[in-house]
Design a protein around this motif. Structure first.
Motif, PDB file in Angstrom:
ATOM      1  N   PRO A  20      35.145  31.873  22.045  1.00  0.00           N
ATOM      2  CA  PRO A  20      34.121  32.897  21.870  1.00  0.00           C
ATOM      3  C   PRO A  20      34.611  34.246  22.392  1.00  0.00           C
ATOM      4  N   ALA A  21      34.173  35.301  21.718  1.00  0.00           N
ATOM      5  CA  ALA A  21      34.539  36.650  22.138  1.00  0.00           C
ATOM      6  C   ALA A  21      33.945  36.942  23.505  1.00  0.00           C
ATOM      7  N   VAL A  22      34.748  37.560  24.341  1.00  0.00           N
ATOM      8  CA  VAL A  22      34.317  37.914  25.683  1.00  0.00           C
ATOM      9  C   VAL A  22      34.412  39.424  25.822  1.00  0.00           C
ATOM     10  N   THR A  23      33.335  40.031  26.299  1.00  0.00           N
ATOM     11  CA  THR A  23      33.273  41.480  26.461  1.00  0.00           C
ATOM     12  C   THR A  23      33.266  41.826  27.948  1.00  0.00           C
ATOM     13  N   PRO A  24      34.252  42.616  28.383  1.00  0.00           N
ATOM     14  CA  PRO A  24      34.210  43.054  29.784  1.00  0.00           C
ATOM     15  C   PRO A  24      33.192  44.178  29.949  1.00  0.00           C
ATOM     16  N   ARG A  25      32.595  44.267  31.127  1.00  0.00           N
ATOM     17  CA  ARG A  25      31.577  45.284  31.374  1.00  0.00           C
ATOM     18  C   ARG A  25      31.502  45.550  32.875  1.00  0.00           C
ATOM     19  N   THR A  26      31.347  46.803  33.219  1.00  0.00           N
ATOM     20  CA  THR A  26      31.096  47.157  34.610  1.00  0.00           C
ATOM     21  C   THR A  26      29.591  47.294  34.776  1.00  0.00           C
ATOM     22  N   LEU A  27      29.032  46.523  35.700  1.00  0.00           N
ATOM     23  CA  LEU A  27      27.592  46.527  35.925  1.00  0.00           C
ATOM     24  C   LEU A  27      27.191  47.740  36.760  1.00  0.00           C
ATOM     25  N   PRO A  28      25.919  48.105  36.743  1.00  0.00           N
ATOM     26  CA  PRO A  28      25.467  49.258  37.532  1.00  0.00           C
ATOM     27  C   PRO A  28      25.849  49.184  39.012  1.00  0.00           C
ATOM     28  N   SER A  29      25.945  47.978  39.562  1.00  0.00           N
ATOM     29  CA  SER A  29      26.317  47.828  40.974  1.00  0.00           C
ATOM     30  C   SER A  29      27.804  48.051  41.203  1.00  0.00           C
ATOM     31  N   GLY A  30      28.569  48.133  40.118  1.00  0.00           N
ATOM     32  CA  GLY A  30      30.014  48.273  40.215  1.00  0.00           C
ATOM     33  C   GLY A  30      30.754  46.965  40.034  1.00  0.00           C
ATOM     34  N   ALA A  31      30.046  45.845  40.001  1.00  0.00           N
ATOM     35  CA  ALA A  31      30.682  44.540  39.808  1.00  0.00           C
ATOM     36  C   ALA A  31      31.265  44.457  38.397  1.00  0.00           C
ATOM     37  N   ALA A  32      32.359  43.727  38.269  1.00  0.00           N
ATOM     38  CA  ALA A  32      32.989  43.516  36.968  1.00  0.00           C
ATOM     39  C   ALA A  32      32.420  42.242  36.354  1.00  0.00           C
ATOM     40  N   THR A  34      32.089  39.702  32.705  1.00  0.00           N
ATOM     41  CA  THR A  34      32.503  39.377  31.348  1.00  0.00           C
ATOM     42  C   THR A  34      31.348  38.637  30.710  1.00  0.00           C
ATOM     43  N   LEU A  35      31.036  39.018  29.472  1.00  0.00           N
ATOM     44  CA  LEU A  35      29.913  38.440  28.744  1.00  0.00           C
ATOM     45  C   LEU A  35      30.430  37.753  27.496  1.00  0.00           C
ATOM     46  N   ARG A  36      29.941  36.548  27.250  1.00  0.00           N
ATOM     47  CA  ARG A  36      30.240  35.827  26.021  1.00  0.00           C
ATOM     48  C   ARG A  36      29.047  35.981  25.092  1.00  0.00           C
ATOM     49  N   ALA A  37      29.304  36.184  23.814  1.00  0.00           N
ATOM     50  CA  ALA A  37      28.215  36.287  22.843  1.00  0.00           C
ATOM     51  C   ALA A  37      27.488  34.945  22.774  1.00  0.00           C
ATOM     52  N   GLY A  38      26.172  34.971  22.922  1.00  0.00           N
ATOM     53  CA  GLY A  38      25.388  33.748  22.929  1.00  0.00           C
ATOM     54  C   GLY A  38      24.951  33.312  21.545  1.00  0.00           C
ATOM     55  N   THR A  39      24.541  32.060  21.452  1.00  0.00           N
ATOM     56  CA  THR A  39      24.030  31.487  20.207  1.00  0.00           C
ATOM     57  C   THR A  39      22.722  30.750  20.491  1.00  0.00           C
ATOM     58  N   GLY A  40      22.132  30.245  19.433  1.00  0.00           N
ATOM     59  CA  GLY A  40      20.927  29.440  19.588  1.00  0.00           C
ATOM     60  C   GLY A  40      21.171  28.199  20.427  1.00  0.00           C
ATOM     61  N   ALA A  41      22.370  27.638  20.355  1.00  0.00           N
ATOM     62  CA  ALA A  41      22.689  26.463  21.171  1.00  0.00           C
ATOM     63  C   ALA A  41      22.619  26.817  22.651  1.00  0.00           C
ATOM     64  N   ASP A  42      23.069  28.021  23.004  1.00  0.00           N
ATOM     65  CA  ASP A  42      22.994  28.457  24.404  1.00  0.00           C
ATOM     66  C   ASP A  42      21.542  28.576  24.856  1.00  0.00           C
ATOM     67  N   LEU A  43      20.677  29.065  23.978  1.00  0.00           N
ATOM     68  CA  LEU A  43      19.260  29.180  24.324  1.00  0.00           C
ATOM     69  C   LEU A  43      18.653  27.801  24.574  1.00  0.00           C
ATOM     70  N   ALA A  44      18.996  26.835  23.738  1.00  0.00           N
ATOM     71  CA  ALA A  44      18.471  25.477  23.922  1.00  0.00           C
ATOM     72  C   ALA A  44      18.930  24.909  25.265  1.00  0.00           C
ATOM     73  N   ILE A  45      20.185  25.131  25.625  1.00  0.00           N
ATOM     74  CA  ILE A  45      20.703  24.650  26.914  1.00  0.00           C
ATOM     75  C   ILE A  45      19.982  25.355  28.057  1.00  0.00           C
ATOM     76  N   ALA A  46      19.806  26.669  27.933  1.00  0.00           N
ATOM     77  CA  ALA A  46      19.143  27.437  28.998  1.00  0.00           C
ATOM     78  C   ALA A  46      17.711  26.964  29.201  1.00  0.00           C
ATOM     79  N   ARG A  47      17.012  26.655  28.136  1.00  0.00           N
ATOM     80  CA  ARG A  47      15.627  26.193  28.274  1.00  0.00           C
ATOM     81  C   ARG A  47      15.557  24.854  28.987  1.00  0.00           C
TER      82      ARG A  47
END
Length: 183
Positions: A20-32, A34-47
């Motif tokens: 899966p594609a991973v996007t780096p991002r600096t958060l407002p707190s300054g922490a680094a 990485t975000l993976r694009a989610g899918t419906g399967a991820d939502l089912a797992i999260a629930r």
């Protein structure tokens, strides 16, 4: 009489699954992060991970985000800086809204009002590990004019699935137990 045989053309092997594609991002707190694009399967797992519906966004963050190279669990996601959480929720599409009759991906969708037969259809379609809200979304929704199945929903972008789920909840109400957190 001679018969000519056609030479066999070797078939290319199917492409290997891509990570899966991973996007780096600096958060407002300054922490680094990485975000993976989610899918419906991820939502089912999260629930399934979440104790209440209010915990689902934090479960999604724990599944899709690493902060400073570390994986998170739901408890760690709950302890993130508030502005980091707001930023991550926005970036992951957790606040996605439809634009007219289009999903965030741009595909047209429709959710029809359900009837009693739809409950029976959802019960028949529901597997032992399926999320009731997502199965009902399959029964009541079309995307690009076509009916969708749980496997289709599992592969869809997370923001699209969240919009479909919200649209179905407006029609039938939540099929999960309501949140127990104080208002």
């Amino acid at each position: 009489m001679t018969t000519e045989t056609q030479p066999t053309i070797p078939q290319a092997a199917p492409p290997a699954p891509q990570p899966p594609a991973v996007t780096p991002r600096t958060l407002p707190s300054g922490a680094a992060a990485t975000l993976r694009a989610g899918t419906g399967a991820d939502l089912a797992i999260a629930r399934k991970m979440a104790e209440t519906e209010d915990d689902v966004p934090f479960a999604l963050i724990s599944i899709l985000v690493k902060v400073d190279g570390a994986e998170l669990d739901v408890a760690a996601a709950l302890k993130l800086d508030m502005f980091d959480v707001i930023d991550l929720m926005s970036e992951l599409g957790l606040n996605a809204e439809p634009e007219g009759d289009k999903l965030p991906s741009g595909k047209p969708f429709a959710v029809r009002r359900g009837i009693g037969e739809d409950l029976r259809a959802a019960q028949r379609l529901m597997g032992p590990n399926d999320d009731p809200d997502l199965v009902m979304a399959c029964v009541l929704s079309t995307v690009d004019g076509a009916k969708i199945l749980p496997d289709d929903l599992a592969a869809m972008p997370l923001a699209d699935v969240l919009v479909l789920s919200k649209a179905v909840q407006k029609q039938v109400g939540p099929t999960r137990a309501p949140s127990t957190s104080p208002s």
